[in-house]
Design a protein around this motif. Structure first.
Motif, short mmCIF file in Angstrom:
data_model
loop_
_atom_site.label_atom_id
_atom_site.label_comp_id
_atom_site.label_asym_id
_atom_site.label_seq_id
_atom_site.Cartn_x
_atom_site.Cartn_y
_atom_site.Cartn_z
N ARG A 9 0.83 -1.21 0.00
CA ARG A 9 0.00 0.00 0.00
C ARG A 9 0.86 1.25 0.00
O ARG A 9 0.55 2.24 -0.68
CB ARG A 9 -0.93 -0.01 1.22
CG ARG A 9 -2.11 -0.97 1.07
CD ARG A 9 -3.18 -0.67 2.11
NE ARG A 9 -2.71 -0.86 3.47
CZ ARG A 9 -2.76 -2.00 4.16
NH1 ARG A 9 -3.29 -3.06 3.56
NH2 ARG A 9 -2.31 -2.08 5.40
N ASP A 10 1.99 1.20 0.75
CA ASP A 10 2.88 2.37 0.76
C ASP A 10 3.47 2.61 -0.63
O ASP A 10 3.60 3.77 -1.06
CB ASP A 10 4.00 2.14 1.79
CG ASP A 10 3.47 2.15 3.23
OD1 ASP A 10 2.33 2.68 3.43
OD2 ASP A 10 4.15 1.61 4.13
N ARG A 11 3.82 1.50 -1.30
CA ARG A 11 4.39 1.67 -2.64
C ARG A 11 3.35 2.25 -3.61
O ARG A 11 3.64 3.14 -4.41
CB ARG A 11 4.88 0.33 -3.17
CG ARG A 11 5.62 0.40 -4.50
CD ARG A 11 6.11 -0.98 -4.91
NE ARG A 11 4.99 -1.89 -5.11
CZ ARG A 11 4.24 -1.92 -6.21
NH1 ARG A 11 4.50 -1.07 -7.20
NH2 ARG A 11 3.27 -2.78 -6.32
N LEU A 12 2.11 1.73 -3.54
CA LEU A 12 1.05 2.26 -4.39
C LEU A 12 0.76 3.72 -4.07
O LEU A 12 0.56 4.54 -4.98
CB LEU A 12 -0.23 1.43 -4.22
CG LEU A 12 -0.18 -0.01 -4.75
CD1 LEU A 12 -1.48 -0.74 -4.43
CD2 LEU A 12 0.07 -0.02 -6.24
N HIS A 13 0.75 4.05 -2.77
CA HIS A 13 0.52 5.44 -2.41
C HIS A 13 1.62 6.34 -2.93
O HIS A 13 1.36 7.47 -3.38
CB HIS A 13 0.43 5.55 -0.88
CG HIS A 13 -0.82 4.93 -0.32
ND1 HIS A 13 -1.01 4.65 1.02
CD2 HIS A 13 -1.99 4.52 -0.94
CE1 HIS A 13 -2.17 4.09 1.21
NE2 HIS A 13 -2.80 4.00 0.02
#
Length: 385
Positions: free
Chosen positions: A66-70
Motif C-alpha cells: 500500500r505504501d508503494r502504491l501510495h
C-alpha cells in the motif's frame, strides 16, 4: 508436589469447587497423562505463535505494498499537478495575448463587412453565371433560326428547317420570360407556315432518275425492218415448189444489211453501233444526271431543260417502236410533270423578332448591373467609420 496448569483450568477448578463444595475429592491423575497434555498444549501454543507470526508478516507485506502504491499515486499526482501548472501558465499567456474589447469590436465589424461583401460577391457571381448561360441559350436559338433560313434558301429542305425552328422555340420557352411573347409568336407563325408547305420527295426523284440512267446503259438501237421482207423470193420458191437455191439464200442474207426501197413513205434512221452508240448513251446519261442535280437543289428550270434534252436525244437516235426506248420516253414524260420547287416561307421576320428580344434582355441586364454597382458603392460608403 505442585502442578503446572493453565489459567483456564485453574478457573474451571475454582468454579467447580465453589459450586459443589460437598463433592468428594477427585483422585489425582497419573503423571504420564499430565505430561501428554502439556505437550499437546505446547504444540498448540507453537502453532498459534507461528500463525500469528505469518499473519503479522502478511500484514507487513500488505502495508509495504500500500505504501508503494501510495507513493506511485503521489508521484502521478505531482506529474499531473506540474502539467496543470504548465497549462495554467500557457492559458495565462494566451489570455494576456487576447485583444482588448475595443479591438474585438473593431474586428467584429470588419468580419461583418467581409461577410456582407462575400455574400454580395456570391450573388453577383450567380447572376453573372446565370446571365451567361441564358445568353448562350439565346445565341443558340438565333443560330438555329439562321441555319433554318439557310436550309430553306439553299436546299429548300422543309423537314430540317421545321426541326430547327422547333428547337429554337423550345429554347425561348425555357426562358420563362413574358418579354419573349412577341418572339415566340413569330416563331409559331413560321412553324405553321412550314408545316403547311408541301415537301416534294427530292430524294425519291433523284433515285428514280438514277434508275433511268441505268436503263440508258442497256439501251440498244433496233434494226430497221421492211414490210413484206423476202416476199418475192418466198413467192418464187413457193411457185417453183422447191427449196431455195444458194443464190436465193445469199440474197436473203444480203438484204438484211441494205435494201433499196423505191416506195418508202417514212425516214429510216441508220443503226447506231460502236463509238456512236456509246456517245449517244453518254449524252443521254449526262442529261439525266443534270436533272438529278436540279431535283436535289430545287431548280425547276434546269430540271425541265435537262429532261427536254434527254427527250431530244432519245427521239433523234432511237426508234420509239423499240419497247425499251418507248418505256424510257414515257417515264421521262412522267417525271417531267413532278414538282421539285416549293415556295418556302420567309423566316426573316422571325429572326428579327428573336434578335430584338435578345437585345432588350441584354439592355435590361446592363441597367440592372449598373444599379447594383451604384448600390454597392453606397453600402461601402455607409460602412466606413
Amino acid at each position: 508436589m505442585s502442578e503446572a496448569t493453565s489459567p483456564k483450568e485453574q478457573e474451571t477448578l475454582v468454579q467447580d469447587t465453589t459450586a459443589t463444595p460437598a463433592s468428594p475429592p477427585v483422585a489425582p491423575a497419573p503423571v504420564a497423562s499430565r505430561g501428554n497434555g502439556l505437550a499437546v498444549l505446547a504444540l498448540l501454543v507453537g502453532a498459534a505463535g507461528a500463525a500469528a507470526g505469518g499473519w503479522g508478516l502478511w500484514q507487513l507485506q500488505s502495508v509495504e505494498e500500500r505504501d508503494r502504491l501510495h507513493a506511485e499515486q503521489l508521484e502521478s499526482i505531482r506529474g499531473q499537478a506540474q502539467t496543470l501548472d504548465q497549462g495554467n501558465q500557457a492559458l495565462n499567456t494566451r489570455l494576456q495575448a487576447l485583444p482588448s474589447a475595443d479591438e474585438l469590436e473593431s474586428r467584429r465589424r470588419q468580419l461583418a463587412q467581409l461577410q456582407g461583401d462575400q455574400q454580395l460577391l456570391n450573388q453577383r457571381l450567380e447572376t453573372v453565371l446565370g446571365a451567361s448561360r441564358q445568353d448562350w441559350r439565346l445565341a443558340e436559338a438565333e443560330h438555329l433560326l439562321r441555319l433554318a433560313s439557310l436550309r430553306l434558301s439553299a436546299l429548300q429542305d422543309i423537314n430540317s428547317a421545321t426541326a430547327l425552328v422547333q428547337a429554337s422555340d423550345e429554347i425561348l420557352r425555357d426562358q420563362d420570360d413574358p418579354a419573349a411573347f412577341a418572339a415566340r409568336e413569330q416563331v409559331a407563325r413560321s412553324l405553321e407556315a412550314l408545316r403547311a408547305t408541301v415537301d416534294p420527295d427530292r430524294t425519291g426523284l433523284f433515285l428514280q432518275l438514277g434508275a433511268l440512267r441505268e436503263q440508258v446503259a442497256q439501251l440498244n438501237a433496233q434494226a430497221p425492218t421492211f414490210d413484206g421482207e423476202g416476199g418475192v423470193l418466198n413467192e418464187l420458191a413457193a411457185s417453183n415448189g422447191a427449196e431455195q437455191q444458194w443464190w436465193q439464200r445469199w440474197l436473203e442474207t444480203l438484204s438484211q444489211y441494205f435494201r433499196l426501197d423505191f416506195n418508202a413513205d417514212r425516214n429510216i434512221r441508220p443503226m447506231l453501233a460502236g463509238q456512236a452508240l456509246t456517245q449517244v448513251r453518254l449524252a443521254l446519261s449526262l442529261a439525266l444526271e443534270q436533272a438529278q442535280w436540279a431535283a436535289l437543289h430545287g431548280q425547276t428550270q434546269v430540271y425541265n431543260q435537262a429532261l427536254q434534252q434527254a427527250r431530244d436525244v432519245l427521239d433523234a437516235h432511237f426508234d420509239l417502236d423499240n419497247p425499251n426506248s418507248r418505256a424510257l420516253r414515257t417515264r421521262i414524260d412522267e417525271l417531267a410533270e413532278r414538282p421539285i420547287e416549293v415556295k418556302a416561307p420567309d423566316l426573316s421576320q422571325t429572326l428579327n423578332a428573336v434578335q430584338a428580344y435578345i437585345e432588350s434582355k441584354q439592355s435590361a441586364r446592363a441597367q440592372f448591373d449598373d444599379e447594383a454597382q451604384a448600390e454597392q458603392a453606397l453600402d461601402v460608403e455607409d460602412a466606413r467609420p
